[in-house]
Design an enzyme around this catalytic site. Structure first.
Site, mmCIF file in Angstrom:
data_model
loop_
_atom_site.group_PDB
_atom_site.id
_atom_site.type_symbol
_atom_site.label_atom_id
_atom_site.label_comp_id
_atom_site.label_asym_id
_atom_site.label_seq_id
_atom_site.Cartn_x
_atom_site.Cartn_y
_atom_site.Cartn_z
ATOM 1 N N ASN A 12 45.743 44.119 36.485
ATOM 2 C CA ASN A 12 44.518 43.765 37.203
ATOM 3 C C ASN A 12 44.760 43.984 38.700
ATOM 4 O OD1 ASN A 12 42.268 42.577 38.309
ATOM 5 N ND2 ASN A 12 42.780 40.488 37.649
ATOM 6 N N TRP A 13 44.223 45.067 39.215
ATOM 7 C CA TRP A 13 44.484 45.416 40.620
ATOM 8 C C TRP A 13 43.654 44.581 41.584
ATOM 9 C CZ3 TRP A 13 44.487 51.572 40.403
ATOM 10 C CH2 TRP A 13 45.505 51.975 39.520
ATOM 11 N N LYS A 14 42.710 43.834 41.071
ATOM 12 C CA LYS A 14 41.840 42.975 41.902
ATOM 13 C C LYS A 14 41.214 43.792 43.036
ATOM 14 C CE LYS A 14 44.464 38.981 40.446
ATOM 15 N NZ LYS A 14 44.902 37.613 40.701
ATOM 16 N N HIS A 97 37.252 36.082 34.704
ATOM 17 C CA HIS A 97 38.497 35.811 35.424
ATOM 18 C C HIS A 97 38.308 34.557 36.273
ATOM 19 C CE1 HIS A 97 41.763 36.198 38.301
ATOM 20 N NE2 HIS A 97 42.364 36.959 37.407
ATOM 21 N N GLU A 99 38.989 33.882 39.197
ATOM 22 C CA GLU A 99 38.464 34.131 40.550
ATOM 23 C C GLU A 99 36.943 34.313 40.498
ATOM 24 O OE1 GLU A 99 41.211 37.308 41.446
ATOM 25 O OE2 GLU A 99 42.835 35.832 41.391
ATOM 26 N N GLU A 167 45.121 32.335 31.314
ATOM 27 C CA GLU A 167 45.639 32.420 32.672
ATOM 28 C C GLU A 167 45.476 31.073 33.378
ATOM 29 O OE1 GLU A 167 45.705 36.733 34.240
ATOM 30 O OE2 GLU A 167 43.752 35.882 34.716
ATOM 31 N N GLY A 173 48.958 34.274 41.147
ATOM 32 C CA GLY A 173 49.250 34.658 42.526
ATOM 33 C C GLY A 173 50.119 33.666 43.279
ATOM 34 N N SER A 213 51.406 35.251 37.553
ATOM 35 C CA SER A 213 52.739 35.512 38.106
ATOM 36 C C SER A 213 53.714 36.146 37.110
ATOM 37 C CB SER A 213 53.319 34.238 38.727
ATOM 38 O OG SER A 213 52.510 33.812 39.812
ATOM 39 N N GLY A 234 48.687 40.692 37.676
ATOM 40 C CA GLY A 234 48.015 40.956 38.948
ATOM 41 C C GLY A 234 48.955 41.640 39.928
ATOM 42 N N GLY A 235 49.548 40.860 40.822
ATOM 43 C CA GLY A 235 50.388 41.376 41.907
ATOM 44 C C GLY A 235 51.388 42.445 41.474
HETATM 45 P P1 PGA Z 1 49.079 37.468 39.272
HETATM 46 O O1 PGA Z 1 47.547 37.568 38.789
HETATM 47 O O2 PGA Z 1 49.893 38.258 38.299
HETATM 48 O O3 PGA Z 1 49.087 38.056 40.646
HETATM 49 O O4 PGA Z 1 49.440 36.019 39.251
HETATM 50 C C1 PGA Z 1 47.210 37.540 37.429
HETATM 51 C C2 PGA Z 1 45.723 37.626 37.258
HETATM 52 O O5 PGA Z 1 44.966 37.008 38.029
HETATM 53 O O6 PGA Z 1 45.244 38.321 36.336
#
Ligand code: PGA
Length: 257
Positions: A12-14, A97, A99, A167, A173, A213, A234-235
């Site tokens: 997930n590149w956000k 998600h 967010e 999640e 994050g 994470s 994500g990251g």
């Molecule tokens: P993260 O994000 O790996 O940066 O914690 C995961 C996500 O929100 O899908």
């Protein structure tokens, strides 16, 4: 992981990568992963780069997902993207998600409409669920996961094209991933909930990912858990080599079955 289910790793590149950066990252991931790993690998770039990334991965085993979608097929929804637009470009779509839930106030009924719309347009939804730190500390984790899972999947009879990602919000994050045991327990709660609404058989076949994470260093121990069918990353998905390490960890776990 469990041999009855497919292994999936999604990046997930956000809200990261320009069009040019998205193209290079897709190329980098393609090169770093190489051949088939026995894992379904999905890249989730921003909307504006979806078509370019789809281009970059053509002819490879990589799949593409959108990070969000509006439930309506078209119309006066300025700034939104419809399932009819996505279905030509990608195969999956991330829905609900945390967010989106937190910053854009998406609630379970709206998320449910999106899941239904995705399925109606031949897209595979990746439904995200997860508790906040406050909810966890109040001992409400299971209750929140049950509510979000039921709410998101309400009225859907065929789950064969659905993926769920657990999640925990406090792990996203933050560099503080859930322990493998907590990830396993969260996923088991989701699966139990799915079993109560769709039956044990459908629940056993549903891929449930863990996200929050995930890194090259912790992926193997997370994927070793029976209930964890892969990761939503994500990251670490913004770094081609590290993402490939995570994919290989999933592949190695799968090969052990
Ligand atoms: P993260 O994000 O790996 O940066 O914690 C995961 C996500 O929100 O899908």
């Amino acid at each position: 992981m469990n041999k009855r289910r497919v292994a999936i790793v999604a990046g997930n590149w956000k809200m990261n990568t320009t069009l040019g950066e998205a193209r290079s990252l897709a190329q980098g991931v393609r090169a770093a992963i190489g051949g088939a790993q026995g894992v379904t690998v999905i890249l989730c770039p921003p909307f504006i780069s979806l078509a370019a990334v789809a281009d970059e991965v053509r002819g490879s085993d990589l799949h593409v997902a959108a990070q969000n979608m509006h439930p309506e097929a078209k119309g006066a929804f300025t700034g939104e993207v419809a399932p009819t637009m996505l279905q030509d470009v990608c195969e999956y779509v991330v829905i609900g998600h945390s967010e989106r839930r937190a910053y854009f106030k998406e609630a379970d009924d709206f998320i449910n409409k999106k899941v239904k719309a995705a399925l109606a347009h031949n897209l595979r939804p990746i439904l995200c669920v997860g508790e906040t730190l406050e909810e966890r500390e109040a001992g409400r984790t299971a209750q929140v996961l049950e509510r979000q899972t039921r709410g998101g999947l309400e009225g859907i009879v065929d789950l064969s094209r659905v993926v769920v990602a657990y999640e925990p919000v406090w792990a996203i994050g933050t560099g503080r991933a859930a322990t493998p045991e907590d990830a396993n327990q969260g996923n088991a709660t989701v699966r139990r909930t799915v079993a109560s609404i769709a039956g044990a058989e459908a629940a056993q076949r549903l891929p449930i990912l863990y996200g929050g994470s995930v890194t090259g260093a912790n992926a193997a121990s997370l994927f070793a858990q029976d209930e964890v069918d892969g990761g939503l990353v994500g990251g670490a998905s913004l770094r081609a080599e590290e993402f490939a390490t995570i994919v290989r960890a999933a592949g190695a776990q799968k090969a052990r079955m």
